[in-house]
Motif scaffolding. Structure first.
Motif, PDB file in Angstrom:
ATOM      1  N   ARG A 153       0.816  -1.299  -0.172  1.00 57.43           N
ATOM      2  CA  ARG A 153      -0.050   0.154  -0.010  1.00 57.43           C
ATOM      3  C   ARG A 153       1.030   1.377  -0.045  1.00 57.43           C
ATOM      4  NH1 ARG A 153      -3.857   1.411   4.973  1.00 57.43           N
ATOM      5  NH2 ARG A 153      -1.893   1.966   6.249  1.00 57.43           N
ATOM      6  N   LEU A 156      -2.904  13.897  14.384  1.00 56.87           N
ATOM      7  CA  LEU A 156      -3.607  14.397  15.782  1.00 56.87           C
ATOM      8  C   LEU A 156      -2.245  14.981  16.721  1.00 56.87           C
ATOM      9  CD1 LEU A 156      -6.070  11.577  16.400  1.00 56.87           C
ATOM     10  CD2 LEU A 156      -6.604  14.009  15.531  1.00 56.87           C
ATOM     11  N   VAL A 169       0.580  12.542  18.456  1.00 60.22           N
ATOM     12  CA  VAL A 169       1.093  11.824  17.214  1.00 60.22           C
ATOM     13  C   VAL A 169       2.068  12.775  16.856  1.00 60.22           C
ATOM     14  CG1 VAL A 169       1.033  10.799  15.008  1.00 60.22           C
ATOM     15  CG2 VAL A 169      -0.726  10.234  16.654  1.00 60.22           C
ATOM     16  N   SER A 228      -6.712  17.825  14.124  1.00 60.27           N
ATOM     17  CA  SER A 228      -7.846  16.845  13.610  1.00 60.27           C
ATOM     18  C   SER A 228      -7.964  17.250  12.050  1.00 60.27           C
ATOM     19  CB  SER A 228      -8.893  16.772  14.445  1.00 60.27           C
ATOM     20  OG  SER A 228      -9.927  15.758  13.683  1.00 60.27           O
ATOM     21  N   TYR A 271     -11.428   5.654   9.042  1.00 56.13           N
ATOM     22  CA  TYR A 271     -11.655   5.476  10.571  1.00 56.13           C
ATOM     23  C   TYR A 271     -12.611   6.702  10.816  1.00 56.13           C
ATOM     24  CZ  TYR A 271      -7.763   2.467  11.526  1.00 56.13           C
ATOM     25  OH  TYR A 271      -7.014   1.235  11.364  1.00 56.13           O
ATOM     26  N   LEU A 272     -12.894   7.509   9.735  1.00 54.13           N
ATOM     27  CA  LEU A 272     -14.017   8.667   9.830  1.00 54.13           C
ATOM     28  C   LEU A 272     -15.312   8.081   9.545  1.00 54.13           C
ATOM     29  CD1 LEU A 272     -11.819  11.334   7.902  1.00 54.13           C
ATOM     30  CD2 LEU A 272     -11.813  10.807  10.317  1.00 54.13           C
TER      31      LEU A 272
HETATM   32  C1  LIG Z   1      -3.481   3.552  10.267  1.00 53.22           C
HETATM   33  S1  LIG Z   1      -2.701   4.938  11.095  1.00 53.22           S
HETATM   34  C2  LIG Z   1      -2.091   5.613   9.298  1.00 53.22           C
HETATM   35  C3  LIG Z   1      -0.508   6.312   9.730  1.00 53.22           C
HETATM   36  C4  LIG Z   1       0.323   6.654   8.476  1.00 53.22           C
HETATM   37  N1  LIG Z   1      -0.579   7.023   7.379  1.00 53.22           N
HETATM   38  C5  LIG Z   1       0.726   5.148   7.897  1.00 53.22           C
HETATM   39  O1  LIG Z   1       0.361   4.645   6.937  1.00 53.22           O
HETATM   40  O2  LIG Z   1       1.614   4.554   8.654  1.00 53.22           O
HETATM   41  C6  LIG Z   1      -4.132   6.208  11.272  1.00 53.22           C
HETATM   42  C7  LIG Z   1      -3.539   7.419  11.412  1.00 53.22           C
HETATM   43  O3  LIG Z   1      -4.816   8.248  11.441  1.00 53.22           O
HETATM   44  C8  LIG Z   1      -4.597   9.400  12.256  1.00 53.22           C
HETATM   45  N2  LIG Z   1      -5.960  10.052  12.314  1.00 53.22           N
HETATM   46  C9  LIG Z   1      -7.147   9.380  12.781  1.00 53.22           C
HETATM   47  N3  LIG Z   1      -7.919  10.162  12.874  1.00 53.22           N
HETATM   48  C10 LIG Z   1      -7.548  11.480  12.497  1.00 53.22           C
HETATM   49  C11 LIG Z   1      -8.086  12.991  12.561  1.00 53.22           C
HETATM   50  N4  LIG Z   1      -9.331  13.172  12.663  1.00 53.22           N
HETATM   51  N5  LIG Z   1      -7.221  13.972  12.451  1.00 53.22           N
HETATM   52  C12 LIG Z   1      -5.703  13.553  12.047  1.00 53.22           C
HETATM   53  N6  LIG Z   1      -5.330  12.299  12.064  1.00 53.22           N
HETATM   54  C13 LIG Z   1      -6.063  11.265  12.374  1.00 53.22           C
HETATM   55  C14 LIG Z   1      -4.030   8.680  13.616  1.00 53.22           C
HETATM   56  O4  LIG Z   1      -3.652   9.235  14.585  1.00 53.22           O
HETATM   57  C15 LIG Z   1      -2.973   7.726  13.064  1.00 53.22           C
HETATM   58  O5  LIG Z   1      -1.891   8.440  12.947  1.00 53.22           O
END
Ligand SMILES: C[S@@+](CC[C@H](N)C(=O)[O-])C[C@H]1O[C@@H](n2cnc3c(N)ncnc32)[C@H](O)[C@@H]1O
Length: 275
Positions: A67, A114, A117, A137, A163-164
């Protein structure tokens, strides 16, 4: 030097999984992605990595690397066509695409996640004039006003949109395509059955820990245009369809069989749209 002890819960914890899996891939003799930054970060972060060192998790290392590699390839192509560009990487986690790829001098890169992180990220990596980190966010609107809209813009959302909730995805997309005059959006999406499965597992696992479920799935590719009429679907790649690059024989066979079953083939796809 080790960085602070990390103990994320909720959706933030998912980026430790993707980081750990990229580190595992990089330690293979023939890695898919070969992200040595990930291996270095895992060595520096004070976290109980043994929690993630389970076959149910580690068998995903090549899928996640494939990916990321697809994102890298499409990003490199965009930057080749647009050497004066803005890149916005939403939900960056500890991904190091900004350092993995050759960035033309005219490119401005913003990594967003966030606040906890980004605080961790700042302990590992530094900002430069053309590389910035934003703690916010993506569902808040204010951060977008910081980003200049004068160049073609590439928006990357790897491991985020699932996740949204779907109304949040639609609102986010409308904000982005309303702010930037032109560019591309690259994101990954899961099949609806995958999202449903995680929601059911969430109910089950919730008794023990905060398992983040997937809420937004991608059915057919053209659905993106219904999320946001300014988006024009261009392309997609099924991650299991990239099985020839998997170095492990047993997993390669599993991916090859999966790529012949439509429901499994669409498990995880990377999409490209223009606006
Ligand atoms: C599965 S990880 C993916 C991280 C990175 N893109 C990778 O592939 O390694 C999901 C990421 O989405 C971030 N995340 C989730 N909801 C978020 C939001 N509303 N705003 C900013 N980041 C968000 C989490 O903090 C996390 O770092």
């Amino acid at each position: 030097m080790a960085v602070q002890k990390v103990d994320f819960t909720g959706v933030q914890s998912t980026m430790l999984v993707t980081l750990f899996l990229r580190a595992l891939d990089s330690r293979e003799t023939h890695p898919v992605l070969g992200d040595h930054f990930a291996a270095e970060a895992v060595d520096r972060i004070d976290y109980d990595w043994a929690r993630l060192d389970k076959p149910t998790i580690t068998r995903n290392r090549f899928g996640l690397a494939l990916r990321a590699k697809q994102f890298d390839e499409w990003t490199a192509q965009f930057l080749h066509r647009n050497p004066e560009a803005t890149v916005l990487q939403l939900a960056c986690g500890l991904d190091t695409r900004a350092f993995r790829l050759d960035r033309p001098v005219g490119v401005r890169w913003f990594d967003i996640d966030l606040s906890d992180v980004v605080a961790l990220r700042r302990e590992l990596y530094s900002e430069t004039e053309d590389y910035r980190m934003i703690a916010a966010s993506v569902t808040d609107e204010a951060w977008l006003t910081e980003i200049p809209e004068d160049k073609p813009t590439l928006i990357l959302a790897e491991g985020l949109l699932m996740y949204l909730r779907e109304p949040e995805v639609r609102r986010l997309s409308a904000q982005l395509t309303g702010h930037f005059p032109s560019g591309e959006l690259i994101f990954d999406g899961v099949a609806p059955w995958v999202a449903t499965m995680t929601q059911l597992l969430k109910k089950y696992f919730h008794r023990w820990y905060d398992y983040p479920a997937y809420w937004t799935a991608t059915r057919e590719a053209e659905e993106i245009e219904r999320w946001d009429p300014r988006l024009r679907y261009r392309d997609h790649v099924c991650v299991v369809g990239l099985y020839e690059q998997v170095p492990d024989l047993a997993l390669r066979r599993f991916y090859r069989i999966g790529s012949r079953l439509p429901w499994l083939r669409n498990y995880l796809r990377v999409f490209r749209a223009e606006f």
